[in-house]
Design an enzyme around this catalytic site. Structure first.
Site, PDB file in Angstrom:
ATOM      1  N   GLU A 125       0.885  -1.281   0.148  1.00  0.00           N
ATOM      2  CA  GLU A 125       0.029  -0.034  -0.071  1.00  0.00           C
ATOM      3  C   GLU A 125       0.865   1.472   0.153  1.00  0.00           C
ATOM      4  O   GLU A 125       0.489   2.298   0.635  1.00  0.00           O
ATOM      5  CB  GLU A 125      -0.920  -0.136   1.307  1.00  0.00           C
ATOM      6  N   ASP A 156      -8.395  -9.826   3.250  1.00  0.00           N
ATOM      7  CA  ASP A 156      -8.035  -8.518   4.475  1.00  0.00           C
ATOM      8  C   ASP A 156      -9.143  -8.228   5.272  1.00  0.00           C
ATOM      9  O   ASP A 156     -10.289  -7.530   5.323  1.00  0.00           O
ATOM     10  CB  ASP A 156      -8.138  -7.298   3.575  1.00  0.00           C
ATOM     11  N   GLU A 164     -13.251  -2.973  11.383  1.00  0.00           N
ATOM     12  CA  GLU A 164     -13.176  -2.382   9.997  1.00  0.00           C
ATOM     13  C   GLU A 164     -14.136  -2.658   8.975  1.00  0.00           C
ATOM     14  O   GLU A 164     -14.782  -1.872   8.180  1.00  0.00           O
ATOM     15  CB  GLU A 164     -11.799  -2.541   9.314  1.00  0.00           C
TER      16      GLU A 164
END
Length: 706
Positions: A302, A375, A403
């Site tokens: 990332e 993820d 999340e």
């Protein structure tokens, strides 16, 4: 002097506990030492009328005596007396002291932190080889009493199966928290080192009570600023506060720090100047913090810098840092990476990057692998890296912060998710080996959890999110514990040891994660959330820079069907798993169909093991999720009389939000997929109230955690 200080601390705590400031706001977490039932309290007075300590003085022993005094003082109705004679007392006994001679056996031996609890005549003895074991044993005794469990079942021995039980905080310099939904950072970098918030001692108590013994205090996307002398001094203040509770501090280190801070032109891990810079930096940190745990590194992921920027491998980068740390600590190297070539299937990238490096990492390197290959989705198969790198110490990374499971708004008890991963078998050469077997044992074994702890008064943003912090610690200590047993412990301590209440709340908790899966990502779908903030449904997104950042990449729905073919006819991600596990994941005859669309592409009219078509089953699952939230809300409202009004009302309000948002997920997803399938809804299932375009135009600039 130490005893007087302990009694004074207890008296102050008792005054606070009985004053108006001690409303049931969730601050006490599961360490709510409230008065016991009279008959049970009488039994407690018999096993712990006073406290005797046979251990060298020290801050960890002080922490243990303070905790026992805090709780037992409330339960006994008067301050706990500290006495030198242990003939009729609760005793803390270090096994290198004379008290050990009177023990029948040396129970609870094993790794650091192991302890035993025995009844020896009229004494109750907590024994351990080290101070931290005495602290853990003290918390274990208090946990037993809080649940009002039978005191004739008290004798026990326990030892951690995992050496490093760690919280990873994604906290930033400015006090914000990436993927944090419980307020600002508790570390208050601006005030450190001169002022350390007393709340950090309660944070340390909570962690120690469930066996957490390591903390990474800054974001894995951190700037190199955290490695400057100014911030090393701030980190030292944190370490000094956490140390009495057996917690070592780690720092997330930016790989380009030699360039960012040292004035070098490169961060190449094979460059001698770079190696010298890291060696000097490690020496500087250890001079300030002798028990510094080491570095946590996110590299070449990332946009973060890493060794591949210089044509080097992840092993080259990790080993360079590990040699700078030496035998003083470890380097934790995250396996969450992106392949530079997005043509490589996303769930296969970490395996491709790391499996060929097996055996190349130094012994003080831990490769930290997420539970699944994507993820932190509501449901994923385990990462194929587990079992595929037998010559490398692998650590497990879990996400406590939700999340992708509704932030702190939705009730989702995550222990079943953790347990599902840990219980997965068929990994590696030994098909009997589970993920728990792979990550447990050894001096650098590790389970890490991404924390959701913030400045909110209740720490976690919602009361039930505290259960995920608690469950993580209990499972990191012993990965074989059951979600059910952990939930029962937590409810009894956090609310009340009321069997009716426990039997009503625990089943609700155990089904809550599956409920979220049903209304968010049923049948093995994944990554359908909104971009960046990851809030709300957005299965239509297809305009992000990389193909594998877009939800459409993962569900691949069109007029013909839906799902990602990861069999040999597709990407062959199944080929990264051992044959037995690959067969289990590919199974289509199971009515639960947990990974159907993760591994298979299906036509809309294909008939499934449930007897329904793919389209009808998808709609049924979405509606089952909505019904599950409604059932939780109804169950909770029916328990009003058994809870304090404040916490009951706060949970009820969030469940109402979850009811609304579950319908939003259901309606938006069905509207989108129906625009592709062109199938009618099965009988009895309502159409979404708005057209698809309405759902697509929703925006959330205020979403937290970015």
């Amino acid at each position: 002097m130490r005893g007087a200080a302990t009694i004074l601390a207890f008296v102050l705590a008792l005054l606070l506990a009985t004053g108006p400031s001690r409303a049931e706001d969730g601050y006490d977490l599961w360490l709510r030492y409230r008065p016991l039932e009279p008959a049970y309290a009488k039994e407690v007075r018999q096993i712990a009328p006073a406290l005797s300590v046979d251990a060298p003085p020290g801050p960890t022993i002080d922490a243990a005596t303070a905790e026992l005094s805090r709780a037992l003082g409330i339960w006994l109705g008067h301050p706990l007396a500290l006495v030198p004679d242990a003939r009729e007392a609760l005793q803390l006994c270090r096994r290198d002291r004379p008290c050990a001679a009177a023990l029948p056996t040396l129970r609870g031996t094993g790794p650091p932190g192991s302890f035993g609890i025995d009844r020896v005549g009229s004494r109750t003895v907590i024994s351990a080889a080290d101070d931290i074991g005495l602290l853990y044993g003290s918390f274990a005794l208090l946990r037993h009493i809080q649940q009002q469990a039978p005191l004739n079942a008290l004798p026990q021995a326990d030892a951690p199966r995992v050496a490093i039980r760690m919280l990873d905080h994604w906290d930033n310099l400015d006090g914000s928290v990436e993927r944090g939904y419980a307020g600002r950072s508790i570390f208050q970098w601006w005030r450190l080192p001169g002022y350390v918030d007393p709340r950090l001692t309660d944070y340390a108590r909570a962690n120690a009570s469930v066996g957490i013994n390591a903390v990474a205090v800054n974001n894995v996307n951190a700037p190199a600023t955290f490695l400057t002398p100014r911030f090393i001094a701030k980190t030292r203040a944190l370490a000094d506060t956490l140390r009495p509770y057996g917690i070592r501090v780690f720092l997330s280190a930016r790989f380009s720090a030699p360039r960012d801070l040292g004035g070098l032109t490169t961060a190449d891990p094979l460059d001698p100047e770079v190696q010298r810079w890291w060696q000097t930096k490690a020496d500087e940190i250890y001079a300030a913090i002798p028990d510094f745990g080491g570095f946590l590194v996110k590299a070449n992921s990332e946009g973060q810098p890493g060794p591949q920027d210089y044509g080097r491998s992840h092993a080259d980068g990790a080993n360079m840092l590990a040699r700078a740390v030496g035998d003083r600590g470890i380097v934790i190297w995250r396996a969450f990476v992106y392949d530079p070539d997005p043509a490589v299937e996303r769930t296969m990238q970490a395996y491709n990057a790391f499996q060929p490096l097996d055996g190349q990492f130094d012994s003080n390197v831990v490769v930290q692998v997420k539970n699944g290959p994507l993820d932190f989705q509501p449901r994923e198969p385990v990462s194929p890296l587990f079992g595929a790198m037998p010559k490398t110490q692998l650590g497990l990374e879990l996400q406590i912060t939700k999340e992708y499971l509704g932030f702190s708004t939705h009730l989702a008890y995550l222990a079943p998710l953790f347990e599902e991963a840990l219980d997965t078998g068929g990994l590696g050469r030994d098909e009997r080996a589970t993920l728990a077997d792979i990550v447990a044992g050894g001096p650098t074994s590790l389970i890490a959890g991404i924390a959701n702890i913030g400045s909110d008064r209740n720490w976690s943003g919602s009361h039930f999110d505290q259960a995920n912090w608690y469950a993580f610690g209990r499972l990191a200590w012993d990965p074989t514990r059951s979600s059910d047993a952990i939930a029962r412990e937590w409810v009894a301590q956090s609310f009340a040891p009321d069997p009716v209440l426990i039997d009503a709340v625990v089943p609700m908790m155990l089904t809550s994660r599956q409920t979220v899966v049903d209304y968010m990502t049923p049948l093995g779908l994944a990554h359908l959330m909104g971009s960046d903030h990851h809030y709300g449904p957005a299965p239509w997104v297809d305009d992000l820079e990389r193909p594998d950042w877009n939800p459409v990449y993962y569900h691949r729905a069109d007029a013909d069907g839906i799902g990602f073919d990861r069999t040999a006819e597709g990407s062959n991600a199944l080929g990264q798993y051992p044959a037995g596990l690959a067969k289990a994941y590919a199974e289509e005859g199971d009515p639960a169909l947990p990974f159907l669309l993760w591994f298979h592409r299906k036509r809309w009219d294909d008939r499934l093991a449930t007897g329904r078509t793919v389209w009808d089953e998808l709609v049924v699952r979405y509606d089952r999720g909505v019904a599950g939230v409604d059932a939780m809300a109804l169950q909770w409202n029916g328990l009003r009389s058994r809870f304090d009004a404040r916490r009951h009302g706060e949970v009820a309000a969030l469940l109402a939000v979850q009811q609304h948002e579950a319908r939003w997920w259901r309606d938006a997803s069905i509207a989108y997929f129906q625009s592709l399938s062109r199938r009618p809804l099965p009988p009895g299932h309502a159409a979404p109230p708005y057209p698809l375009e309405w759902y697509r135009t929703q925006r959330f600039p205020e979403a937290p955690g970015i």
